[in-house]
Design an enzyme around this catalytic site. Structure first.
Site, PDB file in Angstrom:
ATOM      1  N   ASP A 230      -6.697  10.867  -3.657  1.00  0.00           N
ATOM      2  CA  ASP A 230      -5.672  10.099  -2.947  1.00  0.00           C
ATOM      3  C   ASP A 230      -4.350  10.862  -2.997  1.00  0.00           C
ATOM      4  OD1 ASP A 230      -4.451   7.982  -1.621  1.00  0.00           O
ATOM      5  OD2 ASP A 230      -3.959   6.935  -3.483  1.00  0.00           O
ATOM      6  N   GLU A 233      -1.840  14.285   0.817  1.00  0.00           N
ATOM      7  CA  GLU A 233      -1.261  14.829   2.076  1.00  0.00           C
ATOM      8  C   GLU A 233      -0.440  16.093   1.804  1.00  0.00           C
ATOM      9  OE1 GLU A 233      -1.119  11.642   1.114  1.00  0.00           O
ATOM     10  OE2 GLU A 233      -2.674  10.902   2.438  1.00  0.00           O
ATOM     11  N   ASP A 307      -3.958   3.021   3.733  1.00  0.00           N
ATOM     12  CA  ASP A 307      -3.391   1.706   3.419  1.00  0.00           C
ATOM     13  C   ASP A 307      -3.223   0.820   4.643  1.00  0.00           C
ATOM     14  OD1 ASP A 307      -3.430   2.696   0.931  1.00  0.00           O
ATOM     15  OD2 ASP A 307      -1.262   2.957   0.733  1.00  0.00           O
TER      16      ASP A 307
HETATM   17  C1  GLC Z   1      -2.380   4.599  -2.341  1.00  0.00           C
HETATM   18  C2  GLC Z   1      -3.836   4.511  -1.859  1.00  0.00           C
HETATM   19  C3  GLC Z   1      -4.434   3.188  -2.293  1.00  0.00           C
HETATM   20  C4  GLC Z   1      -4.336   3.077  -3.800  1.00  0.00           C
HETATM   21  C5  GLC Z   1      -2.891   3.220  -4.265  1.00  0.00           C
HETATM   22  C6  GLC Z   1      -2.767   3.276  -5.772  1.00  0.00           C
HETATM   23  O1  GLC Z   1      -1.608   3.655  -1.707  1.00  0.00           O
HETATM   24  O2  GLC Z   1      -3.923   4.706  -0.479  1.00  0.00           O
HETATM   25  O3  GLC Z   1      -5.766   3.093  -1.866  1.00  0.00           O
HETATM   26  O4  GLC Z   1      -4.854   1.856  -4.232  1.00  0.00           O
HETATM   27  O5  GLC Z   1      -2.334   4.410  -3.747  1.00  0.00           O
HETATM   28  O6  GLC Z   1      -3.458   4.341  -6.303  1.00  0.00           O
END
Ligand code: GLC
Length: 639
Positions: A230, A233, A307
């Site tokens: 995650d 980017e 998200d």
């Molecule tokens: C980002 C991710 C989400 C995750 C959060 C905390 O927003 O896209 O899926 O739960 O971070 O790690």
């Protein structure tokens, strides 16, 4: 539409259709690029702001040809482990070991199938990657073992930011061995992310990619086989939302700025993760999930759409998003089911799950401080519907796995917009609220509240309602009756669908008897259809050296008889079963006899007896035969 800013993937591919002729334009440049299809009337403009680029013109003429050629160039998905195409449960965050174990036990006690539970950022010791919080997760190995015994795997989140902390070994080593991103002048780049001030590995250097890959032994030694990437980017909590553009990436001795390489960061992180996991898992297939990616990411990771919100609009948008991703090579994709941010509702979760179980990637995930979103969170009625649909995904597992295998070979998506199969039908050009699973199953989700009917467009041919068997002539819209417990699903006459038994997880020891459902069977005319079922152990790379099986089922009409046969053109994997079941769904003739087989009652067949029976209620003809390596052939004589 509310809150639709964030997008995480950058695939600079344009597919153009002129009449029925398609072609593609792939701009290979990982810096900022613009595709403007609006400002210049008949012309599109494509531009990029940095560096040099390769521009590929991808020939059609069919849309399918473009997708196949584009994926021949950038790569195709790897066959995932079977458990990765099961149902996944996530939340930001399951806060401690007890909660995670309880969650696993609840799935099993409630008999709701599940293969994976995710650990979001709170599993870590102050968000330090490659650690577990010693208080909240005192015994990760024990927890993982216990869940594995239930058939559930743990997939932890791993972000790229490494906490700046002189006492943290990963940071120390990264500094000592010079793995973090730097500016030209030599200063390290630091950004604020979950752990606070953090440094970022420079994945553009193979040496650093290998270092990062090796860190994953921390997880694999605990029995972990999947990783969730995650914030890659990379996302940074600053004004630009990302890394400074003047960071100078090492790029294996050919330094380039972050501005020039930005879109590669997520891809290179997941590549390194995939390669590390693969090496450490000793010939077992790893699973990597990523938020960010660039053209080619499909070779390393599944992708979720990031998200989203628990809004009906966001549920509806997931369709065109995932369909577009499929046309861009990302065959293994899906949204957070139920919606991530804001509160979901029973109805939204049900409708979203009904759709989501037919998406390639199937995970329920929700954010901190939103209402609970596990399948039992909204009372018994909702739970029963969710159990049924999650179960449906498992019954359709042979079909799904088959489609994943095909996608890994052809590059074509697992689910697709109707235009991929019916490019000549103007009614489907912009149709994005229904989709095809494979080329012959049409799914038409309900994506508005309080709605128990919806219009469904059926393309040419005859389509049979999956639930009732009722036939509809295509080339027109029909009104589907779809109360809360019903997802409209139609199967095209002349196709075969393979279903397996209901399982609680992909590696459930249940008997692997496959039921082939033949739709629209006729004993006269030119009815002819075939199905190729691909099977393997679902976890190893044995299939690469031949350890798989391919079962070919063929049916045809022949002088008032309906002939069906099966054979194994390849059989170096043996499924756990002794029987095959073939069901002619509402055949267009009345069966009087099946040559070589005795007539039984449907109850006797339920108990596994070999023979044939007609289900009086549905009119289905059920045939049960021995599953033999040499195959077999039977003729159904019509009355
Ligand atoms: C980002 C991710 C989400 C995750 C959060 C905390 O927003 O896209 O899926 O739960 O971070 O790690």
């Amino acid at each position: 539409m509310p809150e639709i800013e964030a997008l995480y993937e950058s695939i600079p591919l344009l597919i153009h259709m002129h009449g029925c002729v398609s072609c593609g334009l792939f701009l290979d440049n990982p810096g900022r690029s613009d595709f403007d299809m609006r400002s210049h009337g008949v012309a599109f403009t494509v531009s990029c702001t940095t560096g040099s680029y390769d521009l590929y013109f991808i020939n059609g003429p069919e849309l399918k040809d473009v997708v196949k050629r584009y994926t021949a160039l950038t790569g195709r998905i790897k066959l995932p482990p079977k458990w990765a195409i099961g149902y996944h449960q996530s939340r930001y965050s399951y806060m401690n070991q007890q909660e995670v174990l309880e969650l696993g036990r609840t799935f099993r006690a409630k008999q709701i199938p599940c293969d994976v539970i995710y650990l979001d950022i709170h599993y870590m010791d102050e968000y330090r990657v490659f650690t577990f919080d010693p208080v909240r997760f005192p015994d990760p190995a024990g927890m993982i073992r216990e869940l594995r015994e239930m058939g559930i795997r743990i997939v932890p989140i791993v972000d790229p930011g490494v906490k700046k902390d002189a006492k943290y070994p990963v940071y120390q080593e990264g500094i000592r061995e010079d793995h973090f991103c730097r500016k030209l002048e030599g200063d390290l780049f630091f950004g604020e992310v979950w752990p606070g001030t953090s440094a970022f590995p420079d994945f553009t250097d193979d040496r650093t990619a290998k270092w990062w890959a090796d860190q994953h032994a921390f997880y694999t030694e605990l029995g972990i086989e999947g990783i969730w990437n995650d914030m890659n980017e990379p996302a940074v909590f600053n004004e630009s939302k990302t890394m400074d553009l003047d960071v100078m990436h090492r790029n294996n001795g050919k330094p380039l700025t972050h501005e020039e390489l930005h879109n590669l960061y997520g891809l290179l992180m997941s590549k390194s993760t995939f390669e590390g996991m693969k090496e450490q898992l000793d010939r077992r297939r790893p699973f990597v999930l990523t938020r960010a990616g660039y053209a080619g990411i499909q070779r390393y990771a599944a992708v979720w759409t990031g998200d989203n919100r628990s809004f009906w609009e966001h549920m509806a948008m997931a369709m065109p998003m995932v369909l577009n991703m499929g046309l861009s090579g990302l065959a293994f994709a899906g949204p957070d089911i139920g919606g991530f941010a804001h509160h979901t509702s029973a109805e939204l979760l049900i409708r979203w799950t009904q759709m989501g179980v037919f998406f390639p990637y199937c995970r329920n995930h929700s954010a901190l401080e939103t209402v609970r979103q596990e399948p039992w969170s909204f009372g018994e009625e909702a739970e029963a519907i969710l159990r049924e649909y999650i179960g449906l995904r498992y019954r359709w597992m042979p079909q799904m796995y088959n489609l994943f295998h095909e996608a890994s070979v052809t590059g074509l998506p697992v689910i697709s917009p109707l235009i991929l199969e019916y490019p000549h039908d103007p009614n489907v050009t912009n149709l994005c609220d229904q989709f095809l699973l494979g080329d012959n199953v049409l799914i038409a989700p309900v994506y508005r509240p309080d709605t128990d009917h919806r219009a469904v467009y059926l393309p040419e041919g005859t389509w049979l309602d999956y639930w009732t068997g009722e036939g509809h002539e295509g080339g027109r819209y029909i009104l589907a009756h779809s109360p809360l417990s019903v997802l409209p699903v139609y199967v095209k006459a002349g196709s075969i669908i393979a279903e397996g038994p209901l399982k609680q997880h992909a590696e459930d020891e249940a008997d692997d008897t496959v039921t082939f459902h033949v739709y629209g069977a006729e004993a006269d005319g030119d009815f002819q259809t075939a199905y190729r079922l691909y099977e393997d152990d679902g976890v190893s790379y044995g299939y690469e050296v031949g350890a798989y099986s391919e079962l070919l089922l063929e049916t045809r009409a022949e002088q008032g008889k309906f002939v069906l046969s099966y054979a194994y053109p390849h059989r170096q994997y043996e499924a756990r079963r002794s029987r095959l079941r073939i069901v002619l769904r509402r055949p267009k003739f009345r069966p009087a006899e099946v040559e070589g087989l005795g007539q039984l009652t449907p109850e006797q067949m339920e108990q596994g007896a070999l023979g044939w029976a007609v289900d009086d209620r549905s009119g289905d003809l059920i045939i049960q035969v021995e599953d033999r390596p040499e195959g077999g052939q039977w003729a159904v004589i019509s009355a």
